[in-house]
Scaffold this active site. Sequence first.
Site, short mmCIF file in Angstrom:
data_model
loop_
_atom_site.label_atom_id
_atom_site.label_comp_id
_atom_site.label_asym_id
_atom_site.label_seq_id
_atom_site.Cartn_x
_atom_site.Cartn_y
_atom_site.Cartn_z
N LYS A 10 0.84 -1.21 0.00
CA LYS A 10 0.00 0.00 0.00
C LYS A 10 0.88 1.26 0.00
O LYS A 10 1.99 1.22 -0.54
CB LYS A 10 -0.99 -0.05 1.17
CG LYS A 10 -1.81 -1.34 1.13
CD LYS A 10 -3.00 -1.33 2.05
CE LYS A 10 -3.73 -2.67 1.92
NZ LYS A 10 -4.94 -2.74 2.76
N HIS A 93 -8.79 -3.19 -6.17
CA HIS A 93 -8.71 -3.30 -4.70
C HIS A 93 -9.81 -2.45 -4.08
O HIS A 93 -10.15 -1.38 -4.61
CB HIS A 93 -7.33 -2.83 -4.23
CG HIS A 93 -7.08 -3.14 -2.79
ND1 HIS A 93 -7.60 -2.36 -1.78
CD2 HIS A 93 -6.43 -4.17 -2.19
CE1 HIS A 93 -7.25 -2.90 -0.61
NE2 HIS A 93 -6.55 -3.99 -0.83
N GLU A 165 -11.50 -10.58 -1.30
CA GLU A 165 -11.15 -9.77 -0.13
C GLU A 165 -12.42 -9.14 0.43
O GLU A 165 -12.82 -8.05 -0.02
CB GLU A 165 -10.17 -8.67 -0.52
CG GLU A 165 -8.83 -9.17 -0.97
CD GLU A 165 -7.73 -8.16 -0.68
OE1 GLU A 165 -6.75 -8.56 -0.03
OE2 GLU A 165 -7.86 -7.00 -1.04
N SER A 214 -6.73 -9.34 6.66
CA SER A 214 -6.17 -9.61 7.99
C SER A 214 -5.42 -10.93 8.09
O SER A 214 -5.46 -11.60 9.13
CB SER A 214 -7.27 -9.56 9.06
OG SER A 214 -7.86 -8.28 9.11
N GLY A 235 -1.81 -7.53 3.33
CA GLY A 235 -1.51 -6.12 3.49
C GLY A 235 -0.56 -5.92 4.67
O GLY A 235 0.65 -6.12 4.56
N GLY A 236 -1.15 -5.57 5.83
CA GLY A 236 -0.37 -5.23 7.03
C GLY A 236 0.78 -6.18 7.34
O GLY A 236 1.92 -5.74 7.56
P1 PGA Z 1 -4.73 -6.59 5.34
O1 PGA Z 1 -4.92 -5.98 3.86
O2 PGA Z 1 -3.95 -7.87 5.17
O3 PGA Z 1 -3.96 -5.54 6.08
O4 PGA Z 1 -6.08 -6.82 5.88
C1 PGA Z 1 -5.28 -6.79 2.79
C2 PGA Z 1 -5.51 -5.96 1.58
O5 PGA Z 1 -6.07 -4.85 1.71
O6 PGA Z 1 -5.16 -6.39 0.46
#
Ligand code: PGA
Length: 256
Positions: A10, A93, A165, A214, A235-236
């Site tokens: 991101k 996304h 997602e 997540s 993501g995170g």
């Molecule tokens: P997240 O993000 O793993 O932080 O939930 C996933 C994404 O937005 O692709």
Amino acid sequence: MKTYIVGNWKMNLTVGESSIYLHKLLKRLKQARGLEVVVAPSLIAIQSLSLQVDRHKIKLAAQNFYHQDYGAYTGEVSISQLRTLVDYAIVGHSERRYIFKETDKDIRAKVAAAIRNGVTPILCIGETASERDFGETKDVLRDQLFGGLSDVSAEDLKKVIIAYEPVWAISSVKGARLASPDDIATSVDLIHKQLKARFGKEVEEQIPVLYGGSVNPSNAGAYLTIPGVNGLLIGGSSLIADHFVDIIDLAKRLRS
Ligand code: PGA
């Protein structure tokens, strides 16, 4: 079918930080058969990382691009400008859909542009919390899936990746909840059925479906073993080298 582990950084990390992080990842990862590790850095870092990366170990993805190949579009970057730097591109996304108001029409044009330029689109689809509460998940997934894919030829559909997602499970969304493997299994099954009904079994079997929302080292194993899930979009946790490498190692073990 390969297992895909995709990290979406991101709007995080400077060019310098991205390079240090990639260096760390490259040192810790070995080439693994059947496993495709992909990272999607910020646009400004892609050029330099493309010179640094070992594509046998890690591939690069764009997080976004404009659907026209060139022209008077101030401030935009096209996938034809990115095509020599990346192998994949994230399209649709939920942050693009809801913060930047991208429509299925925009997303369809981006999917087509990626394919035209030899880049694999990772088309993200998923329902919001209220769509889920109103029982609209099936319709939303169908609309986003075919809204994104309807301009793709039967042959090119095999070059597409889908990422499921659910917006309510994305860690940065207010009030985010963890999706249970059962929740995911139901939606992923729906996606496979919709792909099969529309494009036939042979095409459906060649389209990888990833899960994202997540994902962390403690739930990745449960998510990766859901039938019909061919990988993860992270993501995170992809910003923490130990976590990302742990998830990759787990995926490797599950394949062996
Ligand atoms: P997240 O993000 O793993 O932080 O939930 C996933 C994404 O937005 O692709």
